[in-house]
Write a protein that holds these residues in place. Structure first.
Motif, PDB file in Angstrom:
ATOM      1  N   LEU A   1       0.820  -1.219   0.000  1.00  0.00           N
ATOM      2  CA  LEU A   1       0.000   0.000   0.000  1.00  0.00           C
ATOM      3  C   LEU A   1       0.847   1.260   0.000  1.00  0.00           C
ATOM      4  O   LEU A   1       0.320   2.365  -0.206  1.00  0.00           O
ATOM      5  CB  LEU A   1      -0.917   0.003   1.227  1.00  0.00           C
ATOM      6  CG  LEU A   1      -1.950  -1.122   1.297  1.00  0.00           C
ATOM      7  CD1 LEU A   1      -2.691  -1.083   2.638  1.00  0.00           C
ATOM      8  CD2 LEU A   1      -2.948  -1.025   0.142  1.00  0.00           C
ATOM      9  N   ASP A   2       2.151   1.071   0.261  1.00  0.00           N
ATOM     10  CA  ASP A   2       3.078   2.202   0.320  1.00  0.00           C
ATOM     11  C   ASP A   2       2.639   3.224   1.375  1.00  0.00           C
ATOM     12  O   ASP A   2       2.527   4.425   1.113  1.00  0.00           O
ATOM     13  CB  ASP A   2       3.198   2.873  -1.054  1.00  0.00           C
ATOM     14  CG  ASP A   2       4.360   3.855  -1.114  1.00  0.00           C
ATOM     15  OD1 ASP A   2       5.306   3.702  -0.298  1.00  0.00           O
ATOM     16  OD2 ASP A   2       4.325   4.773  -1.958  1.00  0.00           O
ATOM     17  N   VAL A   3       2.374   2.704   2.593  1.00  0.00           N
ATOM     18  CA  VAL A   3       1.980   3.581   3.693  1.00  0.00           C
ATOM     19  C   VAL A   3       2.895   3.315   4.881  1.00  0.00           C
ATOM     20  O   VAL A   3       3.517   2.257   4.995  1.00  0.00           O
ATOM     21  CB  VAL A   3       0.507   3.341   4.120  1.00  0.00           C
ATOM     22  CG1 VAL A   3      -0.433   3.743   3.014  1.00  0.00           C
ATOM     23  CG2 VAL A   3       0.271   1.885   4.528  1.00  0.00           C
ATOM     24  N   SER A   4       2.970   4.270   5.758  1.00  0.00           N
ATOM     25  CA  SER A   4       3.758   4.144   6.980  1.00  0.00           C
ATOM     26  C   SER A   4       2.906   4.608   8.160  1.00  0.00           C
ATOM     27  O   SER A   4       1.769   5.068   7.985  1.00  0.00           O
ATOM     28  CB  SER A   4       5.050   4.960   6.884  1.00  0.00           C
ATOM     29  OG  SER A   4       4.756   6.324   6.608  1.00  0.00           O
ATOM     30  N   ILE A   5       3.454   4.499   9.359  1.00  0.00           N
ATOM     31  CA  ILE A   5       2.713   4.868  10.564  1.00  0.00           C
ATOM     32  C   ILE A   5       2.317   6.343  10.511  1.00  0.00           C
ATOM     33  O   ILE A   5       3.125   7.214  10.175  1.00  0.00           O
ATOM     34  CB  ILE A   5       3.561   4.570  11.812  1.00  0.00           C
ATOM     35  CG1 ILE A   5       3.797   3.062  11.939  1.00  0.00           C
ATOM     36  CG2 ILE A   5       2.890   5.105  13.072  1.00  0.00           C
ATOM     37  CD1 ILE A   5       4.708   2.675  13.086  1.00  0.00           C
ATOM     38  N   GLY A   6       1.060   6.620  10.824  1.00  0.00           N
ATOM     39  CA  GLY A   6       0.540   7.987  10.819  1.00  0.00           C
ATOM     40  C   GLY A   6      -0.259   8.328   9.585  1.00  0.00           C
ATOM     41  O   GLY A   6      -1.033   9.298   9.591  1.00  0.00           O
ATOM     42  N   GLU A   7      -0.106   7.536   8.514  1.00  0.00           N
ATOM     43  CA  GLU A   7      -0.859   7.795   7.283  1.00  0.00           C
ATOM     44  C   GLU A   7      -2.236   7.122   7.349  1.00  0.00           C
ATOM     45  O   GLU A   7      -2.458   6.211   8.148  1.00  0.00           O
ATOM     46  CB  GLU A   7      -0.073   7.306   6.066  1.00  0.00           C
ATOM     47  CG  GLU A   7       1.242   8.050   5.878  1.00  0.00           C
ATOM     48  CD  GLU A   7       1.966   7.625   4.620  1.00  0.00           C
ATOM     49  OE1 GLU A   7       2.999   8.201   4.307  1.00  0.00           O
ATOM     50  OE2 GLU A   7       1.483   6.686   3.937  1.00  0.00           O
ATOM     51  N   LYS A   8      -3.139   7.561   6.487  1.00  0.00           N
ATOM     52  CA  LYS A   8      -4.511   7.065   6.494  1.00  0.00           C
ATOM     53  C   LYS A   8      -4.761   6.090   5.347  1.00  0.00           C
ATOM     54  O   LYS A   8      -4.208   6.231   4.250  1.00  0.00           O
ATOM     55  CB  LYS A   8      -5.508   8.230   6.406  1.00  0.00           C
ATOM     56  CG  LYS A   8      -5.535   9.114   7.649  1.00  0.00           C
ATOM     57  CD  LYS A   8      -6.618  10.166   7.548  1.00  0.00           C
ATOM     58  CE  LYS A   8      -6.691  11.009   8.828  1.00  0.00           C
ATOM     59  NZ  LYS A   8      -7.773  12.019   8.757  1.00  0.00           N
ATOM     60  N   VAL A   9      -5.609   5.092   5.644  1.00  0.00           N
ATOM     61  CA  VAL A   9      -6.064   4.160   4.614  1.00  0.00           C
ATOM     62  C   VAL A   9      -7.583   4.046   4.738  1.00  0.00           C
ATOM     63  O   VAL A   9      -8.152   4.303   5.798  1.00  0.00           O
ATOM     64  CB  VAL A   9      -5.418   2.770   4.770  1.00  0.00           C
ATOM     65  CG1 VAL A   9      -3.923   2.828   4.521  1.00  0.00           C
ATOM     66  CG2 VAL A   9      -5.699   2.172   6.150  1.00  0.00           C
ATOM     67  N   ARG A  10      -8.223   3.661   3.653  1.00  0.00           N
ATOM     68  CA  ARG A  10      -9.673   3.472   3.651  1.00  0.00           C
ATOM     69  C   ARG A  10      -9.966   1.977   3.684  1.00  0.00           C
ATOM     70  O   ARG A  10      -9.426   1.210   2.881  1.00  0.00           O
ATOM     71  CB  ARG A  10     -10.297   4.108   2.409  1.00  0.00           C
ATOM     72  CG  ARG A  10     -11.837   4.035   2.386  1.00  0.00           C
ATOM     73  CD  ARG A  10     -12.382   4.667   1.102  1.00  0.00           C
ATOM     74  NE  ARG A  10     -12.008   6.071   1.035  1.00  0.00           N
ATOM     75  CZ  ARG A  10     -12.682   7.058   1.604  1.00  0.00           C
ATOM     76  NH1 ARG A  10     -13.783   6.779   2.301  1.00  0.00           N
ATOM     77  NH2 ARG A  10     -12.287   8.304   1.484  1.00  0.00           N
ATOM     78  N   VAL A  11     -10.823   1.558   4.617  1.00  0.00           N
ATOM     79  CA  VAL A  11     -11.213   0.154   4.752  1.00  0.00           C
ATOM     80  C   VAL A  11     -12.664   0.014   4.336  1.00  0.00           C
ATOM     81  O   VAL A  11     -13.548   0.706   4.852  1.00  0.00           O
ATOM     82  CB  VAL A  11     -11.008  -0.344   6.198  1.00  0.00           C
ATOM     83  CG1 VAL A  11     -11.445  -1.805   6.320  1.00  0.00           C
ATOM     84  CG2 VAL A  11      -9.563  -0.177   6.623  1.00  0.00           C
ATOM     85  N   LEU A  12     -12.914  -0.895   3.381  1.00  0.00           N
ATOM     86  CA  LEU A  12     -14.263  -1.140   2.875  1.00  0.00           C
ATOM     87  C   LEU A  12     -14.651  -2.563   3.246  1.00  0.00           C
ATOM     88  O   LEU A  12     -13.960  -3.521   2.874  1.00  0.00           O
ATOM     89  CB  LEU A  12     -14.329  -0.966   1.358  1.00  0.00           C
ATOM     90  CG  LEU A  12     -13.944   0.410   0.794  1.00  0.00           C
ATOM     91  CD1 LEU A  12     -12.460   0.466   0.454  1.00  0.00           C
ATOM     92  CD2 LEU A  12     -14.776   0.714  -0.459  1.00  0.00           C
TER      93      LEU A  12
END
Length: 416
Positions: A163-174
């Motif tokens: 997802l190319d994310v790190s701690i503190g970033e936001k993701v959307r869960v469906l």
């Protein structure tokens, strides 16, 4: 055993040992005997090494995968109003370490750069102490970040990389559960979560697993708050999940609650079945080495019987019984097997215990840089190797010994 039988056995062993020491008179028979002993040595050593490595890999999978997923789950159609009491009763069952509320859903997680399918587990961090211990502190620092209403999520390392994310970033869960229907069609339930932690187990769960707080998972799935219908059980041995299922079901049935159970085999059973099949096939293939060595023992003993036909005839004329004659060659063949077995055990166990040190010294890394092969010696498995080797080699000595016992003194000594 009577004194006479003991003396006869001692005589057979003594003569067999004399023949074993004097086998150099027949150079070809000695050559075959050497390869028979070497074959047993190599077969036993290879079986110990390969079995120990396969046991280690299976144990590592057991720890890395089954320590992170529900090992046995209790599912109820109605809310468990007295779940604390249910947990206390479940812990009295043999092999059950703990039981905690849990909820799970299949979902999609989306970042600005990618999207991936995952399994989301809703947990109460304060009840997950057993899980933390099993995962060796991997989640200790992360579970405390799961606060109800904050919508925080813990992702596996491979999932976070995709997802190319790190701690503190936001993701959307469906979530597929909690779908509402609008004039434009079904709309899945979705919420934004903040990445509060990233864990790494070194297995495929790193790419497909995520944790959120139980209450946040209920809101995501549009379920009544505080309602508990599922309990996840942690077992001393996850492989006993099938045998425990009926006990768990009966425990709730006595309280008038109908429940169903599911366990880790539903999702990861195929993986462990493949590992078990591979271990069995490797053991079978390596056992063929011992079987070939046993045929070499047959060949060497047959040549010894032919070489010692006159000696056997003389011994039989002096009163040696058929059983004693068989004992001579059974002892000789078994001695070769025992020598190969003992040397194989010493070399196999020695190499197994120092396998990673030896591989590092020559610069070999099978699992990649910085990773060592997991090794787990099971003594019960060792005992089966010993028993199997002794049985195979003992059976191999019976035919030559029977041939020797059938020698007719009159025929063998006719031209002497």
């Amino acid at each position: 055993m009577s004194r006479w039988a003991t003396m006869n056995f001692a005589l057979s062993a003594h003569i067999g040992f004399r023949y074993w020491r004097a086998r150099k008179a027949n150079a070809f028979a000695s050559f075959i005997t050497f390869f028979a002993v070497s074959g047993i040595l190599l077969g036993v050593a290879a079986l110990i090494i390969v079995s120990s490595v396969m046991n280690g890999l299976e144990g590592q999978l057991k720890q890395r995968i089954l320590g992170a997923v529900p090992q046995l789950t209790v599912n109820s159609e109605q809310a468990l109003t007295h779940w604390h009491a249910n947990v206390a009763e479940l812990k009295t069952l043999p092999g059950v370490l703990a039981a905690t509320p849990s909820i799970a859903t299949q979902a999609m997680v989306q970042s600005p750069s990618n999207i991936s399918a995952i399994q989301v587990y809703g947990i109460y961090p304060e009840y997950e102490k057993v899980l933390e211990g099993k995962m060796q502190g991997v989640l200790n620092a992360h579970f405390s970040q799961l606060i109800p209403g904050k919508y925080r999520i813990i992702l596996g390392s491979e999932l976070a990389r995709r997802l190319d994310v790190s701690i503190g970033e936001k993701v959307r869960v469906l979530s597929a559960e909690g779908v509402v229907y609008s004039p434009f069609g079904p709309v899945p339930s979705q919420r934004k979560f903040v990445v509060a932690g990233i864990f790494e187990m070194g297995s495929q769960v790193d790419a497909s697993l995520a944790y959120v707080h139980y209450e946040d998972a209920q809101r995501l799935m549009r379920q009544p708050p505080g309602e508990i219908k599922h309990l996840r059980l942690y077992l001393a041995d996850p492989f006993n999940a099938e045998s425990l299922s009926s006990e768990v079901t009966n425990l709730f049935k006595r309280q008038g609650i109908e429940v169903t159970t599911s366990d880790w085999r539903d999702t990861y059973g195929h993986l462990f079945s493949a590992v078990k099949m591979e271990k069995n096939m490797m053991s079978l293939m390596l056992s063929l080495i011992i079987a070939v060595a046993a045929f070499n023992i047959v060949s060497a003993l047959v040549m010894m019987v032919v070489d010692k036909t006159t000696d056997v005839a003389v011994l039989k004329t002096q009163g040696l019984s058929t059983a004693n004659v068989m004992g001579i060659f059974i002892f000789q063949g078994s001695l070769n097997a025992i020598i190969g077995l003992v040397l194989g055990l010493i070399i196999g166990v020695g190499l197994t215990l120092n396998l990673n040190t030896m591989m590092n010294s020559v610069g070999i890394s099978i699992l990649g840089a910085g990773q060592s092969l997991p090794v787990q010696i099971e003594w019960s498995q060792m005992s089966w190797i010993v028993i199997g080797t002794l049985v195979i080699t003992f059976c191999a000595t019976l035919y030559p010994a029977f041939r020797a016992a059938k020698v007719q003194p009159a025929t063998a000594l006719r031209y002497e």
